[in-house]
Enzyme design. Structure first.
Site, PDB file in Angstrom:
ATOM      1  N   LEU A  90      41.781  35.167   8.022  1.00 12.76           N
ATOM      2  CA  LEU A  90      42.923  34.832   8.859  1.00 12.76           C
ATOM      3  C   LEU A  90      42.676  35.169  10.323  1.00 12.76           C
ATOM      4  CD1 LEU A  90      45.828  36.111   6.556  1.00 12.76           C
ATOM      5  CD2 LEU A  90      44.951  33.775   6.798  1.00 12.76           C
ATOM      6  N   HIS A 135      37.425  45.316   6.793  1.00 17.10           N
ATOM      7  CA  HIS A 135      38.301  45.323   7.977  1.00 17.10           C
ATOM      8  C   HIS A 135      38.662  46.757   8.393  1.00 17.10           C
ATOM      9  CE1 HIS A 135      39.198  41.170   8.961  1.00 17.10           C
ATOM     10  NE2 HIS A 135      39.429  40.892   7.686  1.00 17.10           N
TER      11      HIS A 135
END
Length: 157
Positions: A90, A135
């Site tokens: 994303l 992440h």
């Protein structure tokens, strides 16, 4: 609950290491629910704290519809095997890349209630968990990927 803005590649927040969550509070639970709502609105299968500007070690993953995992302070305990496949993110819209990930992982994390859970994931589920876990350490899939490219359009015949 609210849909949050997704942080995009180029923002330095995506390259930072996240801090541990000291306690699973109502505020943390609300943030995780916002993350789930944002992930679904963006048609993703996972989203990590830094992707919504939250520098805490937590992510939400939904590798299959209606199978949601809330991971707070996750630690990968074991990795086994290897698989290679395409990934997207994303925070890196419009691109896909080929990434090597473990075939199986064992991961420990706190759940929404602050209880420690240990999960075993394999195949696609392991890919999703490893992608989101990265992440938390400032790693994007593009750092590990080969053949980063725009996806081919799918046409119906």
């Amino acid at each position: 609950m609210a849909i949050r803005n997704v942080v995009l590649e180029g923002d330095e927040i995506l390259r930072k290491h996240c801090r541990e969550v000291t306690e699973v509070t109502d505020r943390i639970r609300t943030t995780l629910e916002d993350m789930r709502e944002t992930m679904r609105a963006e048609m993703g299968c996972g989203i990590a704290g830094p992707q919504v500007g939250v520098m805490r070690r937590m992510f939400v993953a939904e590798p299959e519809p209606d199978r949601v995992y809330y991971m707070v302070n996750p630690v990968i305990l074991e990795k086994e095997g290897s698989q290679v496949g395409d990934e997207a993110c994303l925070s890196v819209p419009g691109l896909i890349g080929t990434v090597e990930r473990p075939e199986r992982i064992k991961i420990k994390a706190l759940d929404l209630d602050g209880n420690e859970q240990v999960y075993d994931f394999e195949g696609w589920d392991a890919v999703v968990m490893c992608h989101e876990y990265d992440h938390l350490d400032g790693i994007l899939y593009t750092d590990k990927a080969t053949n980063v490219r725009e996806p081919e359009e799918i046409t119906e015949e």
